[in-house]
Design an enzyme around this catalytic site. Structure first.
Site, short mmCIF file in Angstrom:
data_model
loop_
_atom_site.label_atom_id
_atom_site.label_comp_id
_atom_site.label_asym_id
_atom_site.label_seq_id
_atom_site.Cartn_x
_atom_site.Cartn_y
_atom_site.Cartn_z
N CYS A 191 0.85 -1.19 0.00
CA CYS A 191 0.00 0.00 0.00
C CYS A 191 0.89 1.24 0.00
O CYS A 191 1.75 1.40 0.86
CB CYS A 191 -0.92 0.03 1.23
SG CYS A 191 -1.82 1.59 1.35
N GLY A 238 -5.28 -3.16 -13.94
CA GLY A 238 -6.01 -2.64 -15.10
C GLY A 238 -6.84 -3.65 -15.85
O GLY A 238 -7.31 -3.36 -16.95
#
Lengths: 306, 266
Positions: free
Chosen positions: A132, A246
């Site tokens: 993260c 994606g």
């Protein structure tokens, strides 16, 4: 022998299909369950769990960019204890494999979280969030240093017999080196990629659009880079690779699996098109047939490089 | 567990596109499920040529038609403002938690800018339910005002204010509210429903608190999914359970409408 041609396995973990809801884009499944039956997923990754509740970053937390978005949510989550008591029972009732994403601020944090998750049979996989980009400590600051990855995973490995997946950040010079460090320390699979550290600026106020100044870029904008990284990691390690970055169509799923993924995660695309997983699952079987595969597990690594 | 298919996703037909002022337009869309189900304060999330959807409040509803108002701010809203009758637009909705209309003896809607649109929906539903309404809408100037005749017709009583002073009462909506208060037209048991720029909502919330009137505000934050998944469109709401005294609530799911007393105005 199953006749489910979409069935696949990540090491010992059997999935009804290769689609896994990516951590941080699916909460604990409750919101999706209000829209459709989340049983369609192969697996569901929980929102990144910290030991104690995290309120998350200031707003704005999202900025749009060409073919994608930046976020800086900052791991807003109710904390491990609340998750175990209130969210895990719900998640476990949904049907798909339950993958708990563990996000620590320190080694001690990770040890406590993994210990807690390991104790509950309803948690089927632990995905270590070493990636993260929106928190000051832990996560990406560990994932950018192969030595720290190895040290941490070596300490966590003895705590559980559950599959331990390590989710890597792409914000490194060599993601293959990071993956090899995780493998050497006993990881069962590598999931990649988390978001790319990025920025947007409001030219009128001369300020970053995100209150956190920077955030993680996701969406189709990063797909070709993520794909190359999945390919790099697949060549560098023997453990399975879970690909993401994606993915927005059945074709994208096949592309990632050709590059070496045994399963994939879907995140940003289903924020914009929440019913997308069902559409992809409908499109995959005819696409496999068209491409000459009899089942999806055959696709992994079938890339023919020049 | 209920399975909804593609329940909230619709291809809506554009029936009309009306320019309201230099920066505002209004689309009339055909989608019976949204028109039937939408509650005042709820929104739809529209796909444009940009990556993320654009959240727009449901304004008026008529049979299988509903309208949304658009302030042209950037490329996404510009594209939506150019939709022509006969074209379709992909929408998700109705979404979010709307206004409370029940239990009020009188509703006072206060708004400005795009905030006027969801309040039109309030006025429409309140009239159908027989609840008396007052409306106070603020514009920058006469030139930038819109829908005055329609708003006049929809509310039992309408007060308009303008920053430049060339339309209605000179000043912000607060001057309009004070005028309504001083003339005694705001009854006990009146609930204020507000939507507009943050400074406006903050001052209206303070106005309501000072007079012990219930008040609900509709917050707008940068939003990605609109269905509660991404945790980006959050706003600070009071919460005694945390050390900090607040939590971040999602404006798309717990909101966009919140009790004004729950909101922390930073």
């Amino acid at each position: 022998m199953t006749d489910n041609i979409l069935a696949c396995r990540v090491g010992s973990v059997e999935l009804a299909n290769p689609l896994i809801a990516a951590s941080g884009t699916f909460g604990f499944g409750r919101e999706a369950a209000a829209l459709y039956d989340p049983a369609c997923w192969g697996g569901i990754c929980s929102k990144g769990l910290t030991l104690r509740e995290r309120l998350g970053n200031a707003t704005p937390r999202v900025a749009e960019s060409a073919c994608g978005m930046l976020n800086s949510v900052g791991l807003q989550n109710p904390g491990l204890a609340y998750f175990m008591q209130n969210e895990l029972p719900f998640m476990a009732g949904l049907g798909p494999r339950v993958i708990a994403n563990a996000a620590g601020h320190s080694t001690e944090d990770y040890l406590s979280i993994v210990e807690g998750l390991a104790a509950d049979p309803r948690v089927e996989v632990i995905e270590l969030n070493l990636s993260c980009p929106n928190v000051a400590e832990g996560c990406m600051s560990i994932g950018t240093d192969p030595r720290q990855i190895r040290l941490l995973v070596e300490q966590l490995r003895p705590l559980t017999t559950k599959p331990l997946w390590v989710k890597l950040t792409p914000n490194v010079t060599s993601i293959a080196t990071a993956a090899m460090a995780a493998e050497a320390a006993g990881a069962d699979a590598i999931s990649l990629v988390n978001t790319f550290l990025a920025m947007r600026i409001d030219i009128r106020s001369r300020r970053p659009i995100l209150a956190n100044n920077t955030g993680g870029l996701s969406g189709p904008a990063i797909k070709p880079i993520a794909l190359r990284m999945v390919h790099d990691v697949y060549q560098a390690v023997k453990i399975p690779v879970v690909g993401m970055g994606g993915i927005a169509s059945a074709e994208d799923v096949i592309e990632f699996m050709l590059a070496g993924a045994t399963a994939v995660q879907l995140g940003t695309a289903q924020l914009v098109h929440p019913y997308l997983p069902m559409q992809i699952l409908e499109e995959l079987p005819p696409l496999l047939q068209e491409l000459g595969f009899s089942r999806i597990s055959e696709v992994t690594g079938q890339l023919k490089t020049y | 567990m209920h399975y909804n298919g593609q329940g909230l996703e619709h291809e809506a037909e554009v029936v009309n596109n009306q320019q309201l002022s230099p920066r505002y337009c209004r689309l009339t869309l055909r989608c019976s499920s949204v028109a039937e189900a939408a509650k005042p304060g709820q929104f739809v999330n529209l796909l444009s040529g940009q990556y993320l959807r654009r959240p727009l409040a449901v304004a008026t509803v008529d049979d299988d038609l509903f309208t949304v108002g658009i302030e042209i701010k950037g490329e996404g809203t510009r594209e939506l403002s150019r939709l022509a009758p006969g074209e379709t637009v992909n929408i998700l909705g109705p979404l979010g938690h709307g206004y409370t209309l029940e239990g009020a003896e009188q509703l006072l809607v206060v708004g400005g800018g795009t905030g006027i649109f969801p309040l039109q929906h309030v006025l429409q539903k309140a009239r159908a339910a027989g609840v008396p309404t007052l409306a106070c809408f603020g514009f920058r100037s006469r030139q930038e005002s819109f829908l005055l005749d329609e708003l006049e017709e929809q509310s039992d009583e309408l007060v308009v204010t303008s920053d430049l002073g060339d339309l209605g009462i000179s000043g912000t909506v607060l001057r309009g509210l004070e005028a309504l208060w001083d003339s005694g037209r705001i009854r006990t048991g009146c609930r204020i429903l507000c939507c507009g720029p943050k400074p406006m909502m903050r001052s209206v919330a303070a106005f309501a608190a000072g007079r012990e009137l219930a008040c609900e505000v509709s917050l707008e934050e940068h939003m990605a999914c609109g269905v509660g998944l991404c945790l980006t469109c959050v706003c600070k709401t009071r919460n005694p359970e945390t050390e900090a005294g607040y939590r971040y609530s999602r404006s798309c799911l717990e909101g966009p409408v919140f009790a004004a007393t729950d909101v922390i105005w930073d």
